[in-house]
Design an enzyme around this catalytic site. Structure first.
Site, PDB file in Angstrom:
ATOM      1  N   TYR A  96       0.814  -1.210   0.000  1.00 25.95           N
ATOM      2  CA  TYR A  96       0.000   0.000   0.000  1.00 25.95           C
ATOM      3  C   TYR A  96       0.855   1.273   0.000  1.00 25.95           C
ATOM      4  CZ  TYR A  96      -3.592   3.352   1.237  1.00 25.95           C
ATOM      5  OH  TYR A  96      -4.424   4.434   1.249  1.00 25.95           O
ATOM      6  N   ARG A  97       1.898   1.380   0.731  1.00 23.77           N
ATOM      7  CA  ARG A  97       2.908   2.438   0.739  1.00 23.77           C
ATOM      8  C   ARG A  97       2.421   3.858   1.024  1.00 23.77           C
ATOM      9  NH1 ARG A  97       7.141   2.078  -3.937  1.00 23.77           N
ATOM     10  NH2 ARG A  97       5.503   3.123  -5.076  1.00 23.77           N
ATOM     11  N   ASP A  98       1.182   4.070   1.434  1.00 18.40           N
ATOM     12  CA  ASP A  98       0.720   5.432   1.712  1.00 18.40           C
ATOM     13  C   ASP A  98      -0.229   5.445   2.904  1.00 18.40           C
ATOM     14  OD1 ASP A  98       0.667   8.157   1.348  1.00 18.40           O
ATOM     15  OD2 ASP A  98      -0.800   8.124  -0.271  1.00 18.40           O
ATOM     16  N   VAL A  99       0.199   4.828   3.999  1.00 15.50           N
ATOM     17  CA  VAL A  99      -0.640   4.755   5.185  1.00 15.50           C
ATOM     18  C   VAL A  99      -0.530   6.074   5.949  1.00 15.50           C
ATOM     19  CG1 VAL A  99      -1.062   3.548   7.362  1.00 15.50           C
ATOM     20  CG2 VAL A  99      -0.321   2.274   5.352  1.00 15.50           C
ATOM     21  N   ASN A 129      -5.939   8.835   4.407  1.00 10.85           N
ATOM     22  CA  ASN A 129      -6.304   7.767   3.480  1.00 10.85           C
ATOM     23  C   ASN A 129      -7.118   6.654   4.140  1.00 10.85           C
ATOM     24  OD1 ASN A 129      -5.029   9.085   1.398  1.00 10.85           O
ATOM     25  ND2 ASN A 129      -3.119   7.985   1.661  1.00 10.85           N
TER      26      ASN A 129
END
Length: 76
Positions: free
Chosen positions: A25-28, A32
């Site tokens: 996922y890399r965008d916690v 979001n």
């Protein structure tokens, strides 16, 4: 405290499901993570998959790491 723990567990479950589908996922971040409304007020949803990345290809092989300079997602 109980609500925070329940949200945290749901976020981890969502990330685990995504990982089982071979995506990182890399965008916690809080922006979001969405909480449902109406009869789905207890559901957590992840949004913004722009930085998500597949790490296993269609043949089941691990995609090699690419090393890039700069910040991921940064637009000057």
């Amino acid at each position: 405290m109980k609500t925070v723990c329940m949200i945290g567990l749901q976020v981890l479950n969502r990330l685990e499901k995504l990982h089982k589908l071979n995506f990182l996922y890399r965008d916690v971040k809080p922006e979001n993570i969405c909480i449902g409304t109406g009869n789905k007020f207890t559901e957590i949803t992840l949004i913004d998959f722009g930085l998500a990345k597949q790490f296993i290809d269609s043949n089941g092989n691990h995609i090699p790491e690419t090393i890039k300079k700069g910040v991921v997602g940064y637009i000057p």
